[in-house]
Structures are given as structure tokens and as C-alpha cells.
Design a protein around this motif. Structure first.
Motif, PDB file in Angstrom:
ATOM      1  N   PHE A  17      81.034  31.189  20.246  1.00 11.39           N
ATOM      2  CA  PHE A  17      79.656  31.262  19.782  1.00 11.39           C
ATOM      3  C   PHE A  17      78.703  30.366  20.565  1.00 11.39           C
ATOM      4  O   PHE A  17      77.794  29.762  20.021  1.00 11.39           O
TER       5      PHE A  17
ATOM      6  N   PHE B  21      79.646  40.274   9.870  1.00 15.57           N
ATOM      7  CA  PHE B  21      80.882  39.858  10.508  1.00 15.57           C
ATOM      8  C   PHE B  21      81.612  41.093  11.004  1.00 15.57           C
ATOM      9  O   PHE B  21      81.793  42.054  10.260  1.00 15.57           O
TER      10      PHE B  21
ATOM     11  N   VAL C 265      73.058  39.506   9.155  1.00 14.28           N
ATOM     12  CA  VAL C 265      74.209  39.042   9.925  1.00 14.28           C
ATOM     13  C   VAL C 265      75.421  39.778   9.367  1.00 14.28           C
ATOM     14  O   VAL C 265      75.624  39.833   8.158  1.00 14.28           O
TER      15      VAL C 265
ATOM     16  N   LEU D  75      76.878  28.338  11.264  1.00 15.36           N
ATOM     17  CA  LEU D  75      78.180  28.812  10.804  1.00 15.36           C
ATOM     18  C   LEU D  75      78.906  27.648  10.146  1.00 15.36           C
ATOM     19  O   LEU D  75      79.011  26.574  10.730  1.00 15.36           O
TER      20      LEU D  75
ATOM     21  N   ASN E 295      86.393  38.133  14.871  1.00 17.49           N
ATOM     22  CA  ASN E 295      85.507  36.999  14.599  1.00 17.49           C
ATOM     23  C   ASN E 295      84.160  37.093  15.297  1.00 17.49           C
ATOM     24  O   ASN E 295      83.529  36.084  15.569  1.00 17.49           O
ATOM     25  N   ARG E 296      83.713  38.300  15.600  1.00 19.25           N
ATOM     26  CA  ARG E 296      82.403  38.471  16.214  1.00 19.25           C
ATOM     27  C   ARG E 296      81.336  38.558  15.127  1.00 19.25           C
ATOM     28  O   ARG E 296      81.610  38.941  14.001  1.00 19.25           O
ATOM     29  N   LEU E 297      80.115  38.199  15.495  1.00 15.87           N
ATOM     30  CA  LEU E 297      78.975  38.301  14.596  1.00 15.87           C
ATOM     31  C   LEU E 297      77.944  39.232  15.194  1.00 15.87           C
ATOM     32  O   LEU E 297      77.654  39.160  16.386  1.00 15.87           O
TER      33      LEU E 297
ATOM     34  N   TRP F 162      77.624  37.980  18.954  1.00 17.84           N
ATOM     35  CA  TRP F 162      78.144  36.667  19.340  1.00 17.84           C
ATOM     36  C   TRP F 162      79.657  36.697  19.197  1.00 17.84           C
ATOM     37  O   TRP F 162      80.182  37.146  18.197  1.00 17.84           O
TER      38      TRP F 162
ATOM     39  N   VAL G  64      73.998  40.016  14.901  1.00 15.19           N
ATOM     40  CA  VAL G  64      72.768  39.436  14.372  1.00 15.19           C
ATOM     41  C   VAL G  64      71.632  40.411  14.652  1.00 15.19           C
ATOM     42  O   VAL G  64      71.353  40.735  15.799  1.00 15.19           O
TER      43      VAL G  64
END
Length: 165
Positions: A69, A47, A45, A7, A51-53, A65, A55
């Protein structure tokens, strides 16, 4: 390869000339965190809100995540061959397209299924408010109520007509 995700925070500073025009001066980037998903190669990936990801890997696992993170939430269970077709605006629901010809809406945290729709989504999208879902395959386009999964409208692209439900 090492299968890590990096990131980065990107920043561009602007400088003005005597005529008042702004020009990029220098690009600065700073690595924030290196993620090490315990999956095979990463497929995508996304968003999410807060602000979570999300994957997604080629092996079929999905991890979410959250900041800061350090480690992912527990892996999201899904069937082999599921492909993420869409994510709700709040990031809490995903649409999975299945090889069996279904689109399934599931909660990203609990894994609970909200509804199933008999169309394999080649593409899907939520309305900005999250109350409608559009699903498209090679022949049909459908608009559904996102909460109930009830079909509101279906369009047959070969017949060039729609059916109001």
C-alpha cells in the motif's frame, strides 16, 4: 480535509471466567498504513482478493492499491457518472452502471470491456463462483453469463413473470 485513508488492524483479546465463558477483555487496534489517494473525496472502499483495495472517489476516479500500500496502480479509466455496481469474487472484473442505461463489465487491471448489457444496474452481484451476474433495476432483474454477458433469464417485476433465454 486531508483526504487520506487509514488502514487499521483490529484485534480483540478474550478472557475466560471461572465458569468457562469468554468475554472481550480489551480491544487493540494498530494503524498499518496511511493512504493518500490523488483523488477528490473518497466515495467507497472495497476490499478485493489478494488484500487489494479499490478506492472510488466522487470525481469519478478508481484506484487499486496492492500491498504494501505504498502507491496505487495506475488509475482505472471510466466515464463520468459511472458507478461501481459489483466486483467479481476474484477482484479482477467490475460492473459499472452508466447513466446512459448500460451496465458494463470491465477488467480492473487493463480496463478492457468484456461486455455491455442494456440495463442500468441499481444493484448487481456475482455468484460466489463468479460464473453468473445478477443485475437489478427499478423494473427488471436479469441473470447473465459472466463471461459472455448472454442473458439467461429476465424477470419483469410489474408483470410478475420471467422469460427464459
Amino acid at each position: 480535509r486531508d483526504r487520506r485513508l487509514e488502514l487499521w488492524q483490529l484485534a480483540v483479546s478474550l478472557a475466560g471466567d471461572l465458569a468457562g465463558h469468554l468475554h472481550p477483555n480489551r480491544s487493540r487496534a494498530r494503524r498499518i498504513r496511511v493512504l493518500r489517494p490523488n483523488t477528490s473525496e473518497t466515495q467507497s472502499v472495497i476490499f478485493l482478493s489478494h488484500n487489494r483495495l479499490l478506492v472510488e472517489s466522487h470525481s469519478g476516479t478508481v484506484q487499486v492499491w496492492e500491498p504494501p500500500f505504498v502507491r496505487p496502480m495506475p488509475e482505472f479509466p471510466r466515464h463520468p457518472g459511472d458507478v461501481i455496481a459489483g466486483v467479481s469474487p476474484d477482484g479482477d472484473w467490475i460492473l459499472l452502471s452508466r447513466n446512459s442505461g448500460l451496465t458494463v463489465m470491465r477488467n480492473l487491471t487493463s480496463g478492457d470491456t468484456r461486455w455491455r448489457y442494456p440495463l442500468k444496474a441499481d444493484a448487481a452481484a456475482f455468484s460466489p463462483g463468479g460464473d453468473l451476474v445478477a443485475i437489478l433495476d427499478e423494473r427488471f432483474a436479469a441473470v447473465l453469463n459472466a463471461t459472455s454477458g448472454r442473458e439467461l433469464c429476465r424477470y419483469d417485476m410489474f408483470k410478475r413473470g420471467h422469460e427464459q433465454r
